[in-house]
Structure formats: C-alpha cells, structure tokens
Design a protein around this motif. Structure first.
Motif, PDB file in Angstrom:
ATOM      1  N   ILE A  74       9.772  -2.808  -3.978  1.00 14.08           N
ATOM      2  CA  ILE A  74       9.810  -3.169  -2.505  1.00 14.08           C
ATOM      3  C   ILE A  74      10.811  -4.429  -2.352  1.00 14.08           C
ATOM      4  O   ILE A  74      10.738  -5.398  -3.108  1.00 14.08           O
ATOM      5  CB  ILE A  74       8.307  -3.714  -1.861  1.00 14.08           C
ATOM      6  CG1 ILE A  74       7.422  -2.852  -1.758  1.00 14.08           C
ATOM      7  CG2 ILE A  74       8.404  -4.219  -0.532  1.00 14.08           C
ATOM      8  CD1 ILE A  74       5.889  -3.094  -1.541  1.00 14.08           C
ATOM      9  N   THR A 106       9.556  -8.094   5.177  1.00 13.18           N
ATOM     10  CA  THR A 106       8.359  -7.796   3.990  1.00 13.18           C
ATOM     11  C   THR A 106       7.596  -8.936   3.733  1.00 13.18           C
ATOM     12  O   THR A 106       6.330  -8.705   3.495  1.00 13.18           O
ATOM     13  CB  THR A 106       9.071  -7.153   2.932  1.00 13.18           C
ATOM     14  OG1 THR A 106      10.038  -8.034   2.158  1.00 13.18           O
ATOM     15  CG2 THR A 106       9.761  -5.896   2.939  1.00 13.18           C
ATOM     16  N   LEU A 141       3.751  -1.213   3.409  1.00 16.42           N
ATOM     17  CA  LEU A 141       5.207  -1.457   3.033  1.00 16.42           C
ATOM     18  C   LEU A 141       5.587  -0.340   1.939  1.00 16.42           C
ATOM     19  O   LEU A 141       6.648   0.462   2.102  1.00 16.42           O
ATOM     20  CB  LEU A 141       5.558  -2.748   2.507  1.00 16.42           C
ATOM     21  CG  LEU A 141       5.643  -3.724   3.285  1.00 16.42           C
ATOM     22  CD1 LEU A 141       5.633  -5.096   2.873  1.00 16.42           C
ATOM     23  CD2 LEU A 141       6.770  -3.572   4.232  1.00 16.42           C
ATOM     24  N   LEU A 142       4.639   0.174   1.105  1.00 15.21           N
ATOM     25  CA  LEU A 142       4.953   1.210   0.059  1.00 15.21           C
ATOM     26  C   LEU A 142       4.978   2.558   1.014  1.00 15.21           C
ATOM     27  O   LEU A 142       5.759   3.209   0.497  1.00 15.21           O
ATOM     28  CB  LEU A 142       3.771   1.213  -1.041  1.00 15.21           C
ATOM     29  CG  LEU A 142       4.071   0.297  -1.976  1.00 15.21           C
ATOM     30  CD1 LEU A 142       2.836  -0.025  -2.827  1.00 15.21           C
ATOM     31  CD2 LEU A 142       5.059   0.400  -2.876  1.00 15.21           C
ATOM     32  N   GLN A 180       7.931   2.643   2.713  1.00 15.97           N
ATOM     33  CA  GLN A 180       9.237   3.090   1.967  1.00 15.97           C
ATOM     34  C   GLN A 180       9.198   4.619   1.335  1.00 15.97           C
ATOM     35  O   GLN A 180      10.314   5.191   1.365  1.00 15.97           O
ATOM     36  CB  GLN A 180       9.314   2.234   0.741  1.00 15.97           C
ATOM     37  CG  GLN A 180      10.465   2.377  -0.249  1.00 15.97           C
ATOM     38  CD  GLN A 180      10.341   1.244  -1.324  1.00 15.97           C
ATOM     39  OE1 GLN A 180       9.304   0.596  -1.828  1.00 15.97           O
ATOM     40  NE2 GLN A 180      11.652   1.466  -1.988  1.00 15.97           N
TER      41      GLN A 180
END
Length: 88
Positions: free
Chosen positions: A60, A66, A81-82, A85
C-alpha cells in the motif's frame, strides 16, 4: 447546629455540576485517546503490510490519504485499502 436545607441543596447542586463538567471533559478525551490508538495501530499495520506483503507483491502506497484512512479507521481502514487496491 443543624444543617439548613439551602446548604444541603447547594452541596447537591455543586456535586451534580461537578459530575456534568467531568463528563463533558471526559467524553472528548476518550475520543482523542481512541483516535490516537487507531492511528498508531493503522500506521504499524501499514508498515507490516508493506514489509510482509513485499514477498507477494502486495503493498500500500503510504500517502496522506492512506495515512488518514488507516489513522481514523485503524485495522478496518487498512483492510479497506487492501480491498480497494485489489478491486482497482
């Protein structure tokens, strides 16, 4: 030397006022402590994801956005966030 009713009521009012002021000051303090705790956990988790995930090509990018998401949300923020992505 008996206590007068006005003195007892004044003490009761003072105790109630003290309780209210303490409660008003304690609620923001709990929020600030929780925010700091989430920020520390989120930052450490971002670092660990980048450190461990490098072996699998997972990482990340750490930028202000973030960092804010991980700081406010903590562990769920890093998971979010993972997932973002992976989806994008």
């Amino acid at each position: 030397m008996g206590f007068e009713l006005s003195i007892i009521l004044a003490y009761a009012f003072g105790l109630i006022l003290l309780y209210i002021v303490g409660w008003v000051l304690l609620v923001p303090l709990k929020f600030i402590i929780r925010l700091i705790w989430n920020g520390v956990i989120g930052g450490v988790l971002l670092f660990l994801v980048n450190l461990v995930g490098a072996a699998w090509g997972i990482g990340i990018v750490i930028n202000p956005i973030t960092a804010i998401v991980a700081g406010f949300l903590g562990v769920p923020g890093v998971i979010l966030l993972l997932l973002l992505q992976y989806i994008l």
